[in-house]
Design an enzyme around this catalytic site. Structure first.
Site, short mmCIF file in Angstrom:
data_model
loop_
_atom_site.label_atom_id
_atom_site.label_comp_id
_atom_site.label_asym_id
_atom_site.label_seq_id
_atom_site.Cartn_x
_atom_site.Cartn_y
_atom_site.Cartn_z
N THR A 553 -32.41 10.93 5.48
CA THR A 553 -31.94 11.17 6.47
C THR A 553 -30.41 11.67 6.62
OG1 THR A 553 -31.01 9.04 7.05
CG2 THR A 553 -33.50 9.11 7.35
N GLU A 604 -27.19 11.68 -6.20
CA GLU A 604 -27.07 13.13 -6.87
C GLU A 604 -27.23 14.40 -5.90
OE1 GLU A 604 -26.35 14.43 -10.49
OE2 GLU A 604 -25.70 15.88 -8.77
N VAL A 607 -24.60 16.60 -3.52
CA VAL A 607 -23.66 17.84 -3.72
C VAL A 607 -24.60 18.48 -4.61
CG1 VAL A 607 -21.72 18.55 -4.98
CG2 VAL A 607 -21.46 16.45 -4.12
N ASP A 676 -19.24 19.57 6.29
CA ASP A 676 -20.12 19.38 5.15
C ASP A 676 -19.65 19.66 3.60
OD1 ASP A 676 -22.94 18.48 4.61
OD2 ASP A 676 -23.23 20.32 3.83
N LYS A 680 -18.45 16.99 0.71
CA LYS A 680 -19.02 17.24 -0.87
C LYS A 680 -17.82 17.20 -1.70
CE LYS A 680 -23.27 19.53 0.43
NZ LYS A 680 -23.67 21.05 0.44
#
Ligand code: ADP
Ligand code: ASP
Ligand code: MG
Length: 814
Positions: A553, A604, A607, A676, A680
């Site tokens: 989610t 993992e 990114v 976002d 990352k």
């Protein structure tokens, strides 16, 4: 001759009684057939007595049902002509029972003697009923009342057998016994005054063993509802298989520690005469079953089985005053023995300053009082502390004759328990070295049995129990990839990956045996709506070994659940970035919890979707390298948008197209705001070992605040059209400089930023296509030429396979 014993489930219905008749008919020789009460009759009689004792008139209703149960078996099994006398027998027995229960009701008193009288009716009825049914089809059948054969003392409800008297009575009876088939009720007996006694719950097995020994039977067959003595209770350990051959001692240990299929005292009488016991399944008579005997012609396995007893209390007597003082243990054991309190396990610290005993929970209050009373002087003088009592525990026993000649058995047991975060409260190894037992929490029994069973009997296959949260695009892809690879994973990696739970934001569905390939969506949609917490509760309650929670989610509430899951040793695999990009301390805490509780926390896919970016950073760092600079295009969605935005379409149209094709977050502003990408690069920097907070990442905004702060996604789309002109200009400026627009994340000299850049033709990022990602790492080892990872960085398929890889990594770690 043979003695056959049939358990309650074999007598539960007319159908199962028919199976018994077939088994008897298939025998050529004389038989003694010992039976338990039909189905749950003994339990029901105990319940009715308790109702009467507590002034609850429902005992009358229950008694009617019990009568009806027997009458309906009679009606289904016998021709009408033969029914009348049997129904009369059942009715008169139930009348007698009613009088006894009425007496308990009115007197509000129940003595063990009355209790025995009442529960004896179960076996009296079942044995007489079977005799009548068998007589219809078989010649020379007779019923014999066990109370006339087995003599005991007057310890009602758990009477001790007087073997001299019993054996001679049985021999005398048999001398004149002409019947081919003798049918008797198990469990019941009588004292010297001819009063009814019983041999303890489950005691029909024992009655049969007493008869087999007294008659020098060739074999004792115990017919039940499972195909033998299993390596672990098959109701709790699905993978368990029946043990073909086992020694008397091993069977005794397993039954003593709770393998209910055989009542513990059963073995002794037949062992003395070396009469083999065979455990067989009434419902599957062809199944081989288990042979208990002296000859160990089975595989010489180190471990034969694992059993357990729930409802245990652990009592610890402790105090420095105990060291070197003789007689403390003697006084402790004596007071318990004198009061008929059975000790199931004992451990004593080698320093002698504490003794731990395990007893049944029912006796713990009484034992506590008795022990404190016995040692009151020592307690008064502070030489010993008052006894400490811990409840809700269970004993687990791992049994095998060959244990003593094999090293590492206890190591295997304790590492299996330890790696599943099962705390051990006490350990004991029998002097005979045929048994290692330990005390754990009741709640952990099923998990413990399964992981120890896996360690010894399924060593080459590891079961992973996967719980998925989020079944949108990526979640459903992951489920189908896992299901499709199931056979391969078993064969190639010895991994049995079971998807046990799935949940969306409203419902969850759990199937302990694994979701069926095609039906899980329907199953999920049929569940009632739950609050979010109940999925986690259900996972915790299930308490499966090697549990893995997969968060697919983008929800903060789900991310907030990781800490609790890890504390329960449930591994977490997340593509949700919220946890790793939250406060640095929270991120560190999750890593710490994973380590402490021997679980994994893998992300993992945070990114670069399925690209191995985070693992690469972790490998560089653990091998001693240092990351000095990162340059990256980390947003598949933004790269897609700027790659598509070349041929005259409006910028706003392209953004909508990217969302429609599933390349953006559900709210595209998370991508367009740079949030976002900032998350990352934050995660990458943290993985590189540098503590950093989200606020420290400089975000050079691409869009004005107005559209980013729009009230809804729809409003955002109307506002962003006003930016089309601005992006058109930006694009033409880039083209004029022979450059492309790329959204770049960078880190150097402790500073990180994200923003739109003009990327010139000779730059490695220039030709980045579609929704690809690229990361260049400059490190102490990669100083001149960076280490570059490039490939598809968005999309359901690749993200699902990244999650898949994390799950497999957990499965292949030890
Ligand atoms: P019966 O009524 O035939 O005497 P029980 O209920 O007393 O049957 O014993 C059979 C039950 O014992 C099985 O149904 C199973 O649930 C339980 N059991 C516990 N441990 C084991 C084991 N190791 N192997 C087989 N059965 C076991
Ligand atoms: N009917 C008795 C009980 O349920 C004895 C037995 O089944 O072995 O305990
Ligand atoms: Mg039994």
């Amino acid at each position: 001759m043979k003695v056959l014993k049939f358990g309650g489930s074999s007598l539960a219905s007319a159908k199962s009684i028919k199976l018994i008749i077939n088994i008897i008919k298939s025998e050529q020789q004389n038989l003694w057939v010992v039976v338990s009460a039909s189905g749950k009759t003994t339990d029901n009689l105990v319940k009715l007595t308790q109702l009467a004792l507590t002034k609850d008139e429902n005992y009358k209703v229950g008694l009617k049902a019990l009568e009806q149960h027997h009458i309906s078996i009679c009606k289904e099994s016998l021709p009408i002509a033969a029914q009348t006398s049997v129904i009369a027998l059942i009715k008169s027995s139930c009348n007698e029972l009613e009088q006894l229960l009425d007496a308990v009701y009115w007197l509000e008193d129940l003595s063990p003697k009355t209790q025995d009288k009442i529960i004896s009716f179960g076996e009296l009825l079942s044995a007489q009923l079977l005799e009548k049914i068998a007589s219809q089809e078989i010649e020379s059948v007779q019923y014999k009342d066990s109370r006339e054969l087995i003599g005991t003392d007057s310890q009602f409800t758990n009477a001790k057998v007087n073997f001299d008297r019993t054996n001679s009575t049985i021999e005398n009876f048999q001398k004149n016994n002409k019947a081919k088939i003798t049918i008797l009720g198990g469990f019941i007996s009588s004292n010297e005054a001819d009063e009814t006694t019983t041999l303890g719950r489950g005691g029909s097995d024992y009655s049969a063993a007493i008869y087999a020994a007294a008659l020098n039977a060739e074999i004792l067959e115990i017919w039940t509802d499972v195909s033998g003595l299993y390596a672990a209770n098959p109701k709790l350990v699905k993978q368990a298989k029946p043990i073909a051959n086992i020694s008397y001692e091993e069977a005794m240990e397993l039954s003593h520690f709770g393998a209910k299929v055989i009542y513990p005292p059963t073995i002794k009488p037949v062992l003395e005469k070396e009469i083999p016991i065979k455990i067989k399944n009434t419902f599957d008579p062809k199944a081989e079953g288990t042979t208990i005997s002296n000859s160990s012609n089975g595989k010489r396995q180190t471990i034969k089985g694992i059993s357990h007893i729930e409802g245990i209390s652990l009592l610890t007597l402790e105090g420095l005053g105990m060291i070197g003082i003789h007689g403390i243990s003697k006084r402790l054991f004596e007071v318990l023995a004198n009061n008929h309190i059975n000790i199931v396990m004992i451990t004593q610290a080698s320093s002698e300053h504490s003794i731990c005993i395990a007893i049944a929970k029912e006796s713990s209050k009484k034992a506590e009082q008795l022990i404190n009373e016995t040692f009151k002087n020592e307690i008064f003088e502070h030489l010993i502390q008052p006894i400490s009592v811990e409840n809700d525990l269970a004993i687990l026993a791992v049994v095998g004759d060959q244990m003593k000649s094999h090293q590492g058995v206890s190591g295997t047991i304790f590492s299996a328990l330890g790696s599943n975060n099962i705390n051990i409260r006490a350990i004991a190894q029998g002097a005979s070295e045929k048994n290692i037992s330990c005390v754990i929490k009741n709640d952990n029994v099923k998990k413990a049995l399964n992981c120890i069973h896996a360690a010894f009997f399924e060593a080459h296959i590891k079961e992973l129990n996967v719980f998925i949260a989020g079944v949108g695009n990526v979640g459903s892809k992951l489920i189908s990839q896992l299901q499709q690879q199931q056979v391969y994973l078993k064969e190639a990696l010895n991994l049995n990956v079971k998807i046990v739970g799935v949940a969306n934001s409203k419902q969850y569905y759990i199937n302990e045996n694994g979701l069926s390939n095609s039906d899980w969506q329907t199953n999920l949609s049929e569940q009632k709506v739950n609050n979010e917490a109940s999925y986690y509760d259900a996972i915790a309650t299930l308490n499966k070994q090697n549990s893995v929670f997969v968060d697919v989610t983008a929800n903060e509430g789900v991310a907030n659940s990781y800490a609790d899951l890890l504390r329960k040793s449930i591994s977490v695999v997340a593509c949700n970035k919220i946890a790793c990009s939250s406060d640095y301390n929270d991120y560190k805490e999750l890593k710490y919890l994973a380590k402490k509780y021997k679980a994994s926390f893998l992300y993992e896919t945070n990114v670069g979707a399925g690209l191995p970016i985070i693992k690469t950073v972790q490998n560089l760092i653990s091998s001693g390298d240092q990351i000095t600079e990162i340059q990256a295009v980390l947003s598949g969605s933004l790269n897609f948008i700027f790659n598509e935005y070349t041929n005259g379409e409006l910028f706003s149209t392209i953004v909508k197209q990217a969302q429609d094709e599933g390349y953006t977050e559900p709210d595209p502003r998370i991508d367009l705001s740079g949030k976002d990408v900032a998350r990352k690069i934050l995660i990458l920097i943290r993985e590189a070992g540098i503590p950093i907070e989200f606020e420290a990442i400089k975000n050079n905004p691409m869009l004005p605040k107005g559209s980013l702060e729009a009230a809804s996604v729809d409003d955002f789309y109307s506002l962003i059209t006003t930016e089309d002109e601005y992006f058109k200009q930006l694009l033409s400026d880039a083209k004029n400089q022979d450059s492309k627009l790329k959204y770049v994340a960078s880190y150097k000299d402790g500073k990180a930023s994200v923003g739109l850049q003009f990327i010139p033709k000779d730059h490695p990022f220039y030709n980045l296509e579609g929704k690809d990602n690229i990361v260049s790492f400059y490190t102490n080892r990669y100083q001149e030429q960076p280490l570059i990872i490039k490939g598809a960085g968005a999309g359901a398929d690749v993200t699902a396979s990244g999650l898949f890889a994390d799950i497999i990594q957990i499965g292949t770690m030890n």
